[in-house]
Design an enzyme around this catalytic site. Structure first.
Site, mmCIF file in Angstrom:
data_model
loop_
_atom_site.group_PDB
_atom_site.id
_atom_site.type_symbol
_atom_site.label_atom_id
_atom_site.label_comp_id
_atom_site.label_asym_id
_atom_site.label_seq_id
_atom_site.Cartn_x
_atom_site.Cartn_y
_atom_site.Cartn_z
ATOM 1 C CG ASN A 146 -0.202 -0.101 2.504
ATOM 2 O OD1 ASN A 146 0.568 0.771 2.855
ATOM 3 N ND2 ASN A 146 -0.404 -1.214 3.220
ATOM 4 C CG PHE B 15 -2.720 6.090 12.849
ATOM 5 C CD1 PHE B 15 -1.927 5.752 13.936
ATOM 6 C CD2 PHE B 15 -2.545 7.332 12.255
ATOM 7 C CE1 PHE B 15 -0.984 6.637 14.423
ATOM 8 C CE2 PHE B 15 -1.594 8.222 12.730
ATOM 9 C CZ PHE B 15 -0.815 7.878 13.823
HETATM 10 N N1 CTP Z 1 -4.469 -2.865 11.888
HETATM 11 C C1 CTP Z 1 -4.060 -4.065 12.449
HETATM 12 N N2 CTP Z 1 -4.091 -5.210 11.711
HETATM 13 C C2 CTP Z 1 -4.591 -5.197 10.466
HETATM 14 C C3 CTP Z 1 -5.055 -3.999 9.892
HETATM 15 C C4 CTP Z 1 -4.979 -2.854 10.630
HETATM 16 O O1 CTP Z 1 -3.626 -4.052 13.611
HETATM 17 N N3 CTP Z 1 -4.625 -6.335 9.779
HETATM 18 C C5 CTP Z 1 -4.396 -1.634 12.696
HETATM 19 C C6 CTP Z 1 -3.711 -0.472 11.997
HETATM 20 O O2 CTP Z 1 -2.326 -0.424 12.309
HETATM 21 C C7 CTP Z 1 -4.461 0.732 12.548
HETATM 22 C C8 CTP Z 1 -5.844 0.189 12.819
HETATM 23 O O3 CTP Z 1 -5.720 -1.227 12.906
HETATM 24 O O4 CTP Z 1 -3.901 1.186 13.771
HETATM 25 C C9 CTP Z 1 -6.857 0.523 11.747
HETATM 26 O O5 CTP Z 1 -6.324 0.205 10.484
HETATM 27 P P1 CTP Z 1 -7.136 0.531 9.149
HETATM 28 O O6 CTP Z 1 -6.313 0.111 7.978
HETATM 29 O O7 CTP Z 1 -7.667 1.928 9.206
HETATM 30 O O8 CTP Z 1 -8.403 -0.402 9.285
HETATM 31 P P2 CTP Z 1 -8.690 -1.941 9.122
HETATM 32 O O9 CTP Z 1 -8.771 -2.540 10.495
HETATM 33 O O10 CTP Z 1 -7.714 -2.558 8.183
HETATM 34 O O11 CTP Z 1 -10.153 -1.911 8.512
HETATM 35 P P3 CTP Z 1 -10.652 -1.460 7.039
HETATM 36 O O12 CTP Z 1 -9.510 -1.806 6.103
HETATM 37 O O13 CTP Z 1 -11.848 -2.285 6.833
HETATM 38 O O14 CTP Z 1 -10.915 0.009 7.113
#
Ligand code: CTP
Length: 406
Positions: free
Chosen positions: A215, A329
């Site tokens: 990403n 975040f």
């Molecule tokens: N995060 C995590 N593990 C994942 C994805 C995300 O611990 N597999 C953590 C990120 O580091 C961040 C938070 O969860 O602190 C939110 O991440 P975000 O990418 O905004 O959301 P997702 O949980 O991935 O949900 P979505 O993609 O459906 O928005």
């Protein structure tokens, strides 16, 4: 204890040294910023600095007499050099030329500013500015290392086009970033004794040995948090995905690539940490069956990738939280606040930094960010657009206040 908040400069006495580089003209903006935050400011200039900005300008803006000469009877009678040094709560030199750094590192006192430098006992903030080639010269590197080892907070120069036409690191840091350095110096290590685990950057999920899914995260926000926490006295462990940024001076760095490796890294570091700040952009899906060999394009019109879910790191480690504080975040392109509020609940967080990653000049691949902080009690604070390094301190201020109030 002083905390590093926007009010940290109210009533504080700032002695500003201005040396002779082109960035000296920005001293006017810096004095105004200090005054705006309620500080008292006294300026000392070198003779060379007066070629770039007049003492009258800085005297008018600071509302205090500017110090210029060591042997001026009138100046020494009104405020002697020792009195100026004793008056200050914090001593800031911006811009600090290579010449000044050389003298300060070697104890040379041949004008008013360098003499005051030897008499200073308060925290020191140096904002160097010079041509990139001078900045990377071993003598300058060694002088800065020496000054840092004596406790100076160094606000590194910004990168970009320099006054000489060259491009590279060397121009005086933005005013906001110097202000953050001054607040940190005054905060006197308000995170001392706190062990912070920061994750940063993207993950990479292999398709074959040469391709991956990833990403747009550059790691800048996480690295800024790690750097800010170190400069405030925290012991920092950084678990980082692949990024091309200089390593901040943290206690431990774990380099990982996939979401699974990041999960393992976090699990390993967590027992020795008080706070977890998950700034990493973790990939949610990975190719189910990565190819062991490079996928060839021969006789194929296209390929389909089957993706499977990665673990959600925050959810996986939720049961290990104990008395720790977790911040995350939320990277969103729509329904920012609603989605962020859902994540704070579902992931058991104390704080979430809600980021609209589709807004221009914010989120991924930008030096700046704009966000809303939402805490576990539903409190919100909007952070206007600002450099990521400045936002890092604002996030840490909030985490610290939640930590104290737990
Ligand atoms: N995060 C995590 N593990 C994942 C994805 C995300 O611990 N597999 C953590 C990120 O580091 C961040 C938070 O969860 O602190 C939110 O991440 P975000 O990418 O905004 O959301 P997702 O949980 O991935 O949900 P979505 O993609 O459906 O928005």
């Amino acid at each position: 204890m002083q905390t590093s908040t926007a009010q940290a400069l109210t009533g504080r006495k700032i002695l500003l040294g201005v040396t002779g580089g082109i960035g000296a003209y920005k001293a006017a903006e810096l004095v105004r910023a200090f005054k705006r935050e309620g500080a008292q400011v006294s300026v000392v200039m070198t003779r060379s600095a007066t070629h770039f900005i007049t003492p009258l300008t800085l005297e008018t803006l600071s509302q205090n007499p500017v110090g210029l000469d060591m042997f001026s009877l009138t100046e020494e009678r009104t405020i002697g050099h020792i009195d100026r040094a004793a008056w200050a709560d914090v001593f800031v030199v911006a811009p600090a030329t290579a010449n000044y750094l050389g003298k300060a590192a070697n104890g040379i006192a041949d004008d008013l500013l360098t003499t005051i430098t030897l008499a200073i006992r308060c925290p020191v903030v140096l904002a160097p500015a010079m041509n990139s080639r001078m900045w990377s010269h071993p003598a300058v590197v060694a002088n800065l290392a020496e000054l840092k080892s004596r406790g100076a907070v160094v606000v590194p120069p910004g990168e970009g086009e320099l006054a000489c036409g060259e491009v590279g690191p060397g121009r005086l840091a933005e005013t906001e970033i110097i202000l953050a350095g001054v607040r940190n110096a005054l905060a006197h290590g308000d995170l001392t004794g706190i062990r912070v685990l920061v994750t940063a950057g993207p993950t990479r999920e292999p398709i074959d040995p040469v391709r991956f899914i990833s990403n747009r995260s550059t790691g800048r926000m996480g690295y800024a948090i790690a750097e800010a926490a170190v400069s405030r006295g925290a012991e920092v462990t950084l678990v980082t995905g692949p990024v091309s940024l200089p390593e901040p001076p943290v206690r431990i760095v774990q380099r990982v690539s996939t979401a699974h490796e990041m999960l393992e890294g976090v699990k390993k570091a967590l027992p020795d940490c008080d706070w977890l700040i998950m700034a990493a952009a973790v990939g949610d899906f990975r190719p189910s069956r990565p190819s062991g060999q490079k996928i060839k394009k021969d006789s194929r019109d296209g390929i389909s990738l089957n993706l499977e879910r990665n673990p959600d790191i925050l959810k996986e480690i939720g049961p290990l939280k104990g008395g720790r504080l977790f911040a995350g975040f939320a990277a969103e392109t729509e329904d920012l606040i609603r989605n962020a509020e859902k994540k704070i609940r579902e992931k058991g967080l104390d704080l979430i930094v809600a980021n609209d990653v589709s807004a221009a000049g914010s989120g991924f691949e930008s030096d700046e960010n704009q966000a809303t902080l939402i805490d576990r009690d539903g409190g919100t604070a909007d952070l206007e657009r600002m450099p990521k390094r400045v936002m890092a301190d604002r996030i840490l201020d909030k985490v610290l206040s939640l930590w104290k109030g737990r």
